[in-house]
Scaffold this motif. Structure first.
Motif, PDB file in Angstrom:
ATOM      1  N   VAL A   1     -17.792   1.223   2.625  1.00 34.72           N
ATOM      2  CA  VAL A   1     -16.745   2.232   2.499  1.00 34.72           C
ATOM      3  C   VAL A   1     -16.434   2.410   1.018  1.00 34.72           C
ATOM      4  N   GLU A   2     -16.432   3.646   0.571  1.00 39.91           N
ATOM      5  CA  GLU A   2     -16.032   3.983  -0.793  1.00 39.91           C
ATOM      6  C   GLU A   2     -14.991   5.089  -0.699  1.00 39.91           C
ATOM      7  N   ILE A   3     -13.839   4.839  -1.283  1.00 42.92           N
ATOM      8  CA  ILE A   3     -12.746   5.816  -1.233  1.00 42.92           C
ATOM      9  C   ILE A   3     -12.183   6.005  -2.634  1.00 42.92           C
ATOM     10  N   ASP A   4     -11.983   7.248  -2.985  1.00 46.90           N
ATOM     11  CA  ASP A   4     -11.326   7.602  -4.239  1.00 46.90           C
ATOM     12  C   ASP A   4      -9.957   8.172  -3.889  1.00 46.90           C
ATOM     13  N   LEU A   5      -8.920   7.476  -4.327  1.00 47.11           N
ATOM     14  CA  LEU A   5      -7.549   7.914  -4.100  1.00 47.11           C
ATOM     15  C   LEU A   5      -7.088   8.762  -5.274  1.00 47.11           C
ATOM     16  N   PRO A   6      -6.339   9.815  -5.015  1.00 48.16           N
ATOM     17  CA  PRO A   6      -5.790  10.603  -6.112  1.00 48.16           C
ATOM     18  C   PRO A   6      -4.731   9.780  -6.862  1.00 48.16           C
ATOM     19  N   LEU A   7      -4.434  10.174  -8.048  1.00 47.14           N
ATOM     20  CA  LEU A   7      -3.476   9.473  -8.900  1.00 47.14           C
ATOM     21  C   LEU A   7      -2.153   9.207  -8.185  1.00 47.14           C
ATOM     22  N   VAL A   8      -1.672  10.176  -7.451  1.00 48.95           N
ATOM     23  CA  VAL A   8      -0.378  10.041  -6.783  1.00 48.95           C
ATOM     24  C   VAL A   8      -0.390   8.928  -5.725  1.00 48.95           C
ATOM     25  N   LEU A   9      -1.550   8.583  -5.180  1.00 54.56           N
ATOM     26  CA  LEU A   9      -1.649   7.523  -4.175  1.00 54.56           C
ATOM     27  C   LEU A   9      -2.149   6.205  -4.752  1.00 54.56           C
ATOM     28  N   GLY A  10      -2.434   6.186  -6.034  1.00 55.69           N
ATOM     29  CA  GLY A  10      -2.954   4.974  -6.679  1.00 55.69           C
ATOM     30  C   GLY A  10      -2.063   3.762  -6.499  1.00 55.69           C
ATOM     31  N   GLY A  11      -0.764   3.955  -6.470  1.00 61.42           N
ATOM     32  CA  GLY A  11       0.175   2.852  -6.291  1.00 61.42           C
ATOM     33  C   GLY A  11       0.114   2.234  -4.905  1.00 61.42           C
ATOM     34  N   PHE A  12      -0.520   2.923  -3.978  1.00 62.98           N
ATOM     35  CA  PHE A  12      -0.652   2.428  -2.606  1.00 62.98           C
ATOM     36  C   PHE A  12      -2.033   1.844  -2.331  1.00 62.98           C
ATOM     37  N   LYS A  13      -2.809   1.630  -3.381  1.00 65.32           N
ATOM     38  CA  LYS A  13      -4.186   1.166  -3.218  1.00 65.32           C
ATOM     39  C   LYS A  13      -4.262  -0.109  -2.377  1.00 65.32           C
ATOM     40  N   GLY A  14      -3.417  -1.089  -2.643  1.00 63.22           N
ATOM     41  CA  GLY A  14      -3.448  -2.349  -1.892  1.00 63.22           C
ATOM     42  C   GLY A  14      -3.183  -2.136  -0.415  1.00 63.22           C
ATOM     43  N   ALA A  15      -2.210  -1.299  -0.096  1.00 62.57           N
ATOM     44  CA  ALA A  15      -1.887  -1.023   1.308  1.00 62.57           C
ATOM     45  C   ALA A  15      -3.033  -0.286   1.992  1.00 62.57           C
ATOM     46  N   VAL A  16      -3.620   0.692   1.307  1.00 63.82           N
ATOM     47  CA  VAL A  16      -4.746   1.443   1.861  1.00 63.82           C
ATOM     48  C   VAL A  16      -5.931   0.507   2.084  1.00 63.82           C
ATOM     49  N   GLU A  17      -6.206  -0.346   1.107  1.00 63.68           N
ATOM     50  CA  GLU A  17      -7.317  -1.287   1.231  1.00 63.68           C
ATOM     51  C   GLU A  17      -7.099  -2.224   2.427  1.00 63.68           C
ATOM     52  N   GLY A  18      -5.876  -2.674   2.622  1.00 61.76           N
ATOM     53  CA  GLY A  18      -5.561  -3.524   3.775  1.00 61.76           C
ATOM     54  C   GLY A  18      -5.824  -2.808   5.090  1.00 61.76           C
ATOM     55  N   LYS A  19      -5.433  -1.536   5.167  1.00 63.93           N
ATOM     56  CA  LYS A  19      -5.675  -0.743   6.376  1.00 63.93           C
ATOM     57  C   LYS A  19      -7.173  -0.574   6.631  1.00 63.93           C
ATOM     58  N   ILE A  20      -7.940  -0.390   5.564  1.00 67.00           N
ATOM     59  CA  ILE A  20      -9.387  -0.236   5.718  1.00 67.00           C
ATOM     60  C   ILE A  20      -9.989  -1.524   6.262  1.00 67.00           C
ATOM     61  N   HIS A  21      -9.568  -2.665   5.731  1.00 69.79           N
ATOM     62  CA  HIS A  21     -10.059  -3.945   6.249  1.00 69.79           C
ATOM     63  C   HIS A  21      -9.724  -4.092   7.734  1.00 69.79           C
ATOM     64  N   ASP A  22      -8.504  -3.710   8.125  1.00 67.87           N
ATOM     65  CA  ASP A  22      -8.114  -3.769   9.541  1.00 67.87           C
ATOM     66  C   ASP A  22      -9.002  -2.869  10.393  1.00 67.87           C
ATOM     67  N   GLU A  23      -9.247  -1.639   9.916  1.00 66.83           N
ATOM     68  CA  GLU A  23     -10.092  -0.708  10.654  1.00 66.83           C
ATOM     69  C   GLU A  23     -11.523  -1.231  10.773  1.00 66.83           C
ATOM     70  N   LEU A  24     -12.041  -1.817   9.698  1.00 69.45           N
ATOM     71  CA  LEU A  24     -13.392  -2.377   9.748  1.00 69.45           C
ATOM     72  C   LEU A  24     -13.460  -3.556  10.709  1.00 69.45           C
ATOM     73  N   ASP A  25     -12.406  -4.364  10.773  1.00 70.19           N
ATOM     74  CA  ASP A  25     -12.364  -5.465  11.745  1.00 70.19           C
ATOM     75  C   ASP A  25     -12.504  -4.906  13.162  1.00 70.19           C
ATOM     76  N   ARG A  26     -11.781  -3.830  13.467  1.00 69.21           N
ATOM     77  CA  ARG A  26     -11.866  -3.203  14.795  1.00 69.21           C
ATOM     78  C   ARG A  26     -13.223  -2.528  15.008  1.00 69.21           C
ATOM     79  N   LEU A  27     -13.678  -1.831  13.991  1.00 68.47           N
ATOM     80  CA  LEU A  27     -14.928  -1.072  14.098  1.00 68.47           C
ATOM     81  C   LEU A  27     -16.128  -1.976  14.360  1.00 68.47           C
ATOM     82  N   LEU A  28     -16.182  -3.111  13.699  1.00 68.19           N
ATOM     83  CA  LEU A  28     -17.376  -3.944  13.734  1.00 68.19           C
ATOM     84  C   LEU A  28     -17.335  -5.046  14.803  1.00 68.19           C
ATOM     85  N   ARG A  29     -16.411  -4.969  15.737  1.00 64.76           N
ATOM     86  CA  ARG A  29     -16.386  -5.931  16.846  1.00 64.76           C
ATOM     87  C   ARG A  29     -17.325  -5.513  17.925  1.00 64.76           C
TER      88      ARG A  29
END
Length: 96
Positions: free
Chosen positions: A68-96
């Motif tokens: 997964v490669e995601i480019d966040l716009p500047l306005v969402l850059g401060g939420f990078k950690g939260a977005v990354e956490g959500k992606i990890h959660d989604e990948l956990d569900r996806l790859l089961r």
């Protein structure tokens, strides 16, 4: 911009991982208004409107991994950690 790069092992095989990736994209289309399309084994997406506006990226699927490669716009850059956490959660569900 905030850049997120994640690669995970895929034990499901390419066909099943691709099917689950598409299902996830359909869900994200409904929730966040993403636009997406397949280009070979890579799902490309962007978000033209809504809360995630300006976000774009790819999900690459092969026999042994999903990337997964995601480019966040500047306005969402401060939420990078939260977005990354959500992606990890989604990948956990996806790859089961």
């Amino acid at each position: 911009m905030g850049n997120i790069r994640i690669r995970r092992p895929n034990a499901l095989g390419k066909a099943m991982a691709r099917q689950k990736t598409e299902s996830m994209a359909l869900s994200m289309e409904a929730k966040l208004g993403i636009r997406w399309h397949w280009q070979g084994d890579q799902l490309n997406f962007d978000t033209p409107r809504g809360a995630a506006r300006g976000t774009c990226g790819t999900v690459s699927v092969d026999e042994t991994s999903v990337g997964v490669e995601i480019d966040l716009p500047l306005v969402l850059g401060g939420f990078k950690g939260a977005v990354e956490g959500k992606i990890h959660d989604e990948l956990d569900r996806l790859l089961r």
